[in-house]
Design a protein around this motif. Sequence first.
Motif, PDB file in Angstrom:
ATOM      1  N   GLU A 183       0.878  -1.173   0.000  1.00  0.00           N
ATOM      2  CA  GLU A 183       0.000   0.000   0.000  1.00  0.00           C
ATOM      3  C   GLU A 183       0.915   1.222   0.000  1.00  0.00           C
ATOM      4  OE1 GLU A 183      -2.491  -0.441   3.496  1.00  0.00           O
ATOM      5  OE2 GLU A 183      -2.511  -2.605   3.145  1.00  0.00           O
ATOM      6  N   ASN A 215      -7.921  -0.930  -5.989  1.00  0.00           N
ATOM      7  CA  ASN A 215      -6.510  -0.556  -6.125  1.00  0.00           C
ATOM      8  C   ASN A 215      -6.211   0.917  -5.897  1.00  0.00           C
ATOM      9  OD1 ASN A 215      -7.015  -2.576  -8.872  1.00  0.00           O
ATOM     10  ND2 ASN A 215      -5.739  -3.303  -7.175  1.00  0.00           N
ATOM     11  N   ASP A 218      -6.649   8.099   1.587  1.00  0.00           N
ATOM     12  CA  ASP A 218      -6.414   7.793   2.993  1.00  0.00           C
ATOM     13  C   ASP A 218      -7.125   8.836   3.850  1.00  0.00           C
ATOM     14  OD1 ASP A 218      -4.680   7.790   5.628  1.00  0.00           O
ATOM     15  OD2 ASP A 218      -4.403   5.848   4.686  1.00  0.00           O
ATOM     16  N   GLU A 254      -4.040   6.503  -2.116  1.00  0.00           N
ATOM     17  CA  GLU A 254      -3.432   5.257  -1.647  1.00  0.00           C
ATOM     18  C   GLU A 254      -3.598   4.205  -2.746  1.00  0.00           C
ATOM     19  OE1 GLU A 254      -3.516   2.065   2.066  1.00  0.00           O
ATOM     20  OE2 GLU A 254      -4.758   3.860   2.163  1.00  0.00           O
ATOM     21  N   ILE A 294      -3.072   0.267  -3.872  1.00  0.00           N
ATOM     22  CA  ILE A 294      -3.065  -1.038  -3.205  1.00  0.00           C
ATOM     23  C   ILE A 294      -2.852  -2.136  -4.248  1.00  0.00           C
ATOM     24  CG2 ILE A 294      -4.402  -2.635  -1.774  1.00  0.00           C
ATOM     25  CD1 ILE A 294      -6.089  -0.109  -0.945  1.00  0.00           C
ATOM     26  N   ASN A 332       2.699  -5.623   3.210  1.00  0.00           N
ATOM     27  CA  ASN A 332       1.955  -6.773   3.739  1.00  0.00           C
ATOM     28  C   ASN A 332       2.667  -8.062   3.335  1.00  0.00           C
ATOM     29  OD1 ASN A 332      -0.195  -5.162   4.832  1.00  0.00           O
ATOM     30  ND2 ASN A 332      -0.844  -4.808   2.729  1.00  0.00           N
ATOM     31  N   GLU A 374       1.449  -6.608   8.668  1.00  0.00           N
ATOM     32  CA  GLU A 374       1.559  -5.342   7.953  1.00  0.00           C
ATOM     33  C   GLU A 374       2.705  -4.545   8.563  1.00  0.00           C
ATOM     34  OE1 GLU A 374      -1.550  -1.821   6.737  1.00  0.00           O
ATOM     35  OE2 GLU A 374      -1.428  -2.355   8.854  1.00  0.00           O
TER      36      GLU A 374
END
Length: 514
Positions: free
Chosen positions: A20, A49, A53, A60, A62, A145, A322
């Motif tokens: 992220e 995706n 935030d 953000e 992802i 992650n 994470e």
Amino acid sequence: MAFGQDEHLSSLTGIGRGIEREGLRVLPEGRLSLAPHHKRLGSALTHPNITTDYSETLLEFITPVSFDPETTIAQLQDIQKYTLSKIDGELLWPMSMPCFVDNDDAIPLANYGSSNVGQMKTAYRQGLKNRYGSMMQVISGIHFNFSFSQNFWQSMQKISENKAPINDFISEKYFSLLRNYKRYCWLIPYLYGSSPTICGSFLKNKTTTLPFKKSASGYMYLEYATSLRMSDLGYTNSEQASLKICYNDLDGYLDGVQNAINLPSEKFAAFGVKVNGKYQQLNSNILQIENELYAPIRPKQVAKSGEKPSEALRNRGVEYIEVRALDVNPFSDTGISIEQVYFLDVFITYCALADSPLFTYQQQESCDANMDEVVVRGRDPLLLLNDNGCDKSVKTWGSEIFEQLQKVATLLDSAYGSKKYSQAVANEQQKLLDPNLTPSAQLLDCVVNQNKSLTGIALQKAQDYRQQLLAADYQVFNEQYFIDAAIKSHQGQKDIENSDQVDFDTFLADYFGK
């Protein structure tokens, strides 16, 4: 090392990774964009995706889980390529600490639409604004992650001759990893911290005891700092310091988090909850919700619809971790380089394989203190860290850790049939031997010794990365994928809004009443 045996070696492959990456949208002159989230990017509430935030301006990105580092980085590049093509010439700020910001109140809160879930997300951010100020919330970071394969855990259980149910064993071992990460994570900002200097606008109306100096070009800096993002100026919460959340096992951790969510705060109560018909925060407890817990690493489990993160963990145990101590890397177009991914694989695997005694609160506080020292003066040759009661320099303790990391890298190279892991560790070790090679030292050299503008450096990199990414071909996704995802996400948001059966007050009461 038992994992070197043929029957266990292959279980080291199959590492799952997702990234992220946060990044501010800025105008070409270096100021924050105040435009709302661009419609062509899709719905920030439901897009898989591309989301936001804290602020409409803080994007953000992802990536889905992948099992190959190159794929993960390529996915990030594709997501950013599409985004840059749809934001009308705006740039992505390539640093953790924000650009020049005139005024906290000008930073727009993220808007997720009229659904109860969307309103809750915005009300939560209103609470963050009241509690910590908007400026702290537009700091960007990288979340990494990471998960091991089921085969890895089965091999580890066999090696340790453990007979517990596999999910209990996995959670126990992830918590063992978390404790070791907390022991050694000071190394992460030392190696990768990229925020030793900041724009003076960030300190406006802030009191700090940090001994800042001012460069001739007008930027504030600490001579030996690595990551001001991770300091008291950045992602911290003094109210949380007293929580003493335990990392010895899953139940203890969840009980600590649950306690914090239900623990009233006199300081936060002063803002009120619903004032003149508008929510100022979700509640006045130390944590409004679990996401407010600031930590350099978190245990995670994918939540089902309507399930809170802690419920998911309690119901199914730890699925992945994470890592949250990473600054945005200004020397990489994606904010994190492929070499960093290889090093993090080694570092996290070492944390999983090394002995990990249970913590006392004093030991945990000592680990936190080491981190606090490194982020503000990690390159100070006089700095001594506390290794379980023994004072050690960064170089001495770091060399001991690297000796073990080299062994793990060799193991991963054998499993993957490569030299990339050993090479990544060797490269990072050079930073330990010569602090001038760290990104924090390189940035300070530019700003302090070469009298360059930090804003100018960031904007040049942002322009370069924009041109590079727009000129490159898609690698994993394609443009049609993102167009379809945007359309689907807008429809998904409408479906959620149309499905609400109760008003927002009732929704919140139900959520916290569960």
